[in-house]
Design an enzyme around this catalytic site. Structure first.
Site: not given
Ligand code: RI2
Length: 317
Positions: A67, A26, A132, A201
């Protein structure tokens, strides 16, 4: 009919890199988008303030439509284009340049401040599980290591894009011992860690955390095992639209990231590939920002303070 404004190649290239996830995470997306707006402003040959504004809006739209989930992207566009009231091109150009520079510097500064705050949660000898790859999570671990804490990490590989490999590499560079596990091993390994530390995010006004797919189930497991769940997220991850009831869109990515087309045909299946999920606030202990740590339910106070109720959409028009 008016011609479409001409876009700087850096705008198209940046948009392409974000969509393809060559630029990902992000904060990195926000930083790249701000830089691309800067390039557009710097080289614009618009002959009027109105033409300059149209160009900047078109560039913002191209970046915005890459996105949908990480709110840092629209927040970056909002910040950089917050003041397009100048009456001539040179004034507008200088305003955008100043705001780009400020945004990028603040981003870096926020990451460091957040890291120092998040490091306060980590004690010498602790083990941390991550999911992640998040630069905000890394900042917390890095600050704790710099302070002299010996930490270890259990890193989930994070299918289908395997961003866990990036996390593993960065942690090894910091000298942190890493055990890499497949995603489905997380529950088993939660017994061996002291913290679950993930990024975000987008964070909604009710404290829900939108993060990489797999976070929600992981948080439930962590709760079950008594492992505290902390989310490291700079304030640009706060989604101001959710103050007025807007939902965060969950990106659905290509099936090819999960299975190649030959195997898909052979198995004769549809593949679903949502990139993110939503962890409800009741499964989160703390949201760590550059302004301090918050219980998820009270993050709305920070959101109101930073964004107010007016949420501009400079990529429209
Ligand atoms: P930072 C990533 O998404 C992950 O979900 C990660 O938690 C989040 O971005 C935040 O990243 P993706 O871009 O801003 O890999 O903390 O889909 O670096």
């Amino acid at each position: 009919m008016d011609e479409a404004p001409s876009l700087h190649p850096e705008v198209r290239e940046t948009a392409g890199r974000i969509a393809a996830m060559e630029t990902r995470g992000a904060a990195a997306i926000a930083d790249a988008a701000a830089a691309a707006l800067g390039a557009q402003a710097e080289t614009s040959d618009a002959d009027s303030a109105a033409a300059f504004r149209a160009e900047m809006r078109a560039a913002a739209r191209t970046l915005h439509d890459t996105r949908p989930t990480a709110v840092s992207l629209p927040n970056a566009l909002r910040y950089v284009l917050a003041d397009l009231s100048g009456e001539d091109v040179e004034t507008l150009r200088a305003t955008v340049a100043r705001r780009v520079e400020r945004f990028r510097a603040d981003l870096e500064d926020a990451r460091k401040r957040l890291g120092r705050i998040g490091a306060g949660r980590l004690r010498d000898g602790d083990a941390v599980m991550t999911h992640c790859h998040s630069t905000d999570v890394l900042a917390c671990i890095e600050a704790a290591v710099e302070r002299g804490a010996d930490l270890e990490a259990v890193v989930k590989e994070t299918r289908p894009r395997n961003q866990g490999h990036v996390t593993a590499r960065r942690l090894r560079e910091l000298g942190v011992p890493v055990t890499l596990v497949v995603d489905s091993a997380a529950h088993r390994f939660l017994d061996e860690v002291d913290h679950l530390l993930v990024g975000a995010d987008s964070i909604a006004a009710d404290g829900s955390v939108v993060n990489k797919i797999g976070t929600a189930g992981l948080a439930v497991s962590a709760r079950d095992r008594g492992v505290p769940v902390a989310v490291a997220a700079q304030s640009i991850k706060l989604a101001p639209g959710t103050l007025t009831g807007e939902a965060v869109e969950i990106e659905r990515r290509d099936a090819g990231e999960v299975l190649d087309s030959a195997t898909r045909e052979e198995l004769d299946v549809e593949v679903a590939n949502p990139a993110f999920d939503v962890t409800p606030p009741r499964h989160v202990d703390a949201i760590v920002t550059e302004h301090g740590q918050f219980p998820p339910e009270s993050v709305v106070v920070l959101m109101r303070e930073l964004f107010g109720e007016e949420v501009a959409e400079p990529w429209h028009g």
